[in-house]
Design a protein around this motif. Structure first.
Motif, PDB file in Angstrom:
ATOM      1  N   HIS A   1       0.861  -1.181   0.000  1.00 49.23           N
ATOM      2  CA  HIS A   1       0.000   0.000   0.000  1.00 49.23           C
ATOM      3  C   HIS A   1       0.897   1.231   0.000  1.00 49.23           C
ATOM      4  CE1 HIS A   1      -4.170  -1.418   0.446  1.00 49.23           C
ATOM      5  NE2 HIS A   1      -3.587  -2.501   0.936  1.00 49.23           N
TER       6      HIS A   1
ATOM      7  N   ARG B   1      -6.986  -6.559  -3.514  1.00 46.22           N
ATOM      8  CA  ARG B   1      -6.389  -5.729  -2.480  1.00 46.22           C
ATOM      9  C   ARG B   1      -7.473  -5.142  -1.574  1.00 46.22           C
ATOM     10  NH1 ARG B   1      -2.201  -1.108  -4.117  1.00 46.22           N
ATOM     11  NH2 ARG B   1      -1.123  -3.019  -4.739  1.00 46.22           N
TER      12      ARG B   1
ATOM     13  N   ARG C   1      -9.490  -2.625   0.811  1.00 47.03           N
ATOM     14  CA  ARG C   1      -9.583  -1.174   0.848  1.00 47.03           C
ATOM     15  C   ARG C   1      -9.290  -0.698   2.263  1.00 47.03           C
ATOM     16  NH1 ARG C   1     -11.940   0.836  -3.697  1.00 47.03           N
ATOM     17  NH2 ARG C   1     -12.956  -0.677  -5.074  1.00 47.03           N
TER      18      ARG C   1
ATOM     19  N   LEU D   1      -5.755  -5.251   7.014  1.00 45.95           N
ATOM     20  CA  LEU D   1      -4.726  -5.691   6.071  1.00 45.95           C
ATOM     21  C   LEU D   1      -4.441  -7.174   6.223  1.00 45.95           C
ATOM     22  CD1 LEU D   1      -2.062  -2.825   6.237  1.00 45.95           C
ATOM     23  CD2 LEU D   1      -3.608  -3.335   4.357  1.00 45.95           C
TER      24      LEU D   1
ATOM     25  N   GLU E   1      -0.082  -8.147   2.836  1.00 46.75           N
ATOM     26  CA  GLU E   1      -0.105  -6.698   2.707  1.00 46.75           C
ATOM     27  C   GLU E   1       0.714  -6.032   3.821  1.00 46.75           C
ATOM     28  OE1 GLU E   1      -2.750  -6.421  -0.675  1.00 46.75           O
ATOM     29  OE2 GLU E   1      -1.714  -4.847   0.413  1.00 46.75           O
TER      30      GLU E   1
ATOM     31  N   THR F   1       4.014  -3.894   2.801  1.00 50.56           N
ATOM     32  CA  THR F   1       4.040  -2.470   3.144  1.00 50.56           C
ATOM     33  C   THR F   1       5.162  -2.161   4.120  1.00 50.56           C
ATOM     34  OG1 THR F   1       1.647  -2.318   2.802  1.00 50.56           O
ATOM     35  CG2 THR F   1       2.668  -0.582   4.113  1.00 50.56           C
TER      36      THR F   1
END
Length: 324
Positions: free
Chosen positions: A68, A144, A146, A187, A191, A195
């Motif tokens: 992200h 992915r 939101r 997440l 993710e 990130t």
């Protein structure tokens, strides 16, 4: 080149490849406790080595789309200047024995936090799996997820993480990812890892630059670490699918606790008592926690194609095992 140091770095690299545990939390105390490297020199050299290795794993996650970028941007707003400032703070505290003692104590505290973070992370994943199993969580979104960025707390996490990394070389992975889990529970594991890993690249680069300019960097030390760590990480990642990652992580937490106590100057008798108590109490306590959440006392390793019974293994499988 010190071949004993390269061999130790190889061992650390294997563990990093197996578990995804941040290498700074392992390599820096090894340098201080076993090789007698001054704490500031160990921090400086480990950060420069880490700055070389970090982009490799980050590139993998960028290709997979498990990053992200907005969160990375807000984290970097705080972490990049804070990491550089952490180096300046370390140098401003003094020189010689004084600054080395302060850095050693700060490193010990950071390792205690990292060990606690590993435990908290394992519990959060266990509880999350239990809720998913019982149908108490909505199905995971396709693609992915939101996530709405929360700028102020995210920047604050970056500032704290940057200061800790700049002063101790610990925290770019083990500490920051815990804060991300708390701020953004939506997440997925991949993710979170992607990130966290990408934001660690400029964070560690900033801290490394500060240590190159104002720290106590030694080229020979860094080269020896890279010679050992790079093949070690590769080998650890290769065998990660067969290794009990959850068990290794719990052993790592124990090692980090022992290292922290020694760095903090706790006498041997007290250190032994704390470690013995932890070794006796922690395993049955974790079994009771697993039973409370409806899992068997011992995690069941999965066969090829099956999902592991250990949530720590599931995190590694989703993340691709590429973190340092």
């Amino acid at each position: 080149m010190d071949f004993a140091l390269a061999a130790a770095a190889f061992g650390v690299g294997v563990v990093v490849g197996l578990t995804g545990m941040g290498g700074g939390a392992l390599m820096t105390p090894v340098l201080v406790l076993f090789f007698g490297v001054p704490p500031l020199t160990a921090v400086s050299s480990d950060l420069v080595a880490s700055a070389v290795m970090k982009p490799v794993g980050a590139a993998v996650h960028l290709r997979r789309g498990t990053v992200h970028l907005k969160l990375v941007g807000w984290l970097c707003v705080g972490s990049i200047p804070a990491a550089f400032a952490g180096v300046l703070i370390a140098r401003s505290l003094g020189d010689g024995e004084d600054v080395q003692q302060i850095i050693q104590r700060a490193l010990g505290i950071a390792l205690l936090i990292a060990a606690a973070g590993l435990t908290v992370r394992a519990y959060i994943r266990l509880a999350e799996r239990a809720r998913k199993r019982d149908g108490l969580l909505p199905p995971l979104p396709q693609g992915r997820p939101r996530v709405s960025a929360r700028p102020l707390p995210t920047v604050l996490v970056g500032v704290i993480g940057g200061l800790v990394v700049g002063m101790t070389s610990v925290g770019s992975g083990s500490l920051v990812i815990i804060a991300l889990m708390a701020l953004y529970p939506g997440l997925k594991a991949s993710e979170l890892v992607g990130t966290d890993l990408l934001q660690a690249v400029p964070l560690v680069a900033s801290a490394a630059l500060g240590h190159l300019l104002f720290g106590d960097f030694e080229l020979d030390l860094t080269v020896a670490m890279l010679v050992g760590c790079v093949p070690g990480v590769w080998l650890g990642a290769r065998i990660s699918s067969r290794a009990p990652g959850g068990l290794i992580r719990r052993a790592l937490a124990f090692v980090l606790l022992a290292s922290a106590l020694k760095l903090l100057g706790v006498p041997n008798a007290e250190t032994g008592a704390v470690l013995a108590g932890t070794a006796l109490i922690a395993p049955p306590l974790w079994m009771l926690i697993r039973r409370r959440h409806g899992f068997p006392l011992l995690a069941r390793r999965s066969r090829p194609g099956e999902q592991s019974d250990d949530p720590a293994d599931r995190v590694r499988e989703q993340s691709g095992g590429s973190r340092r």
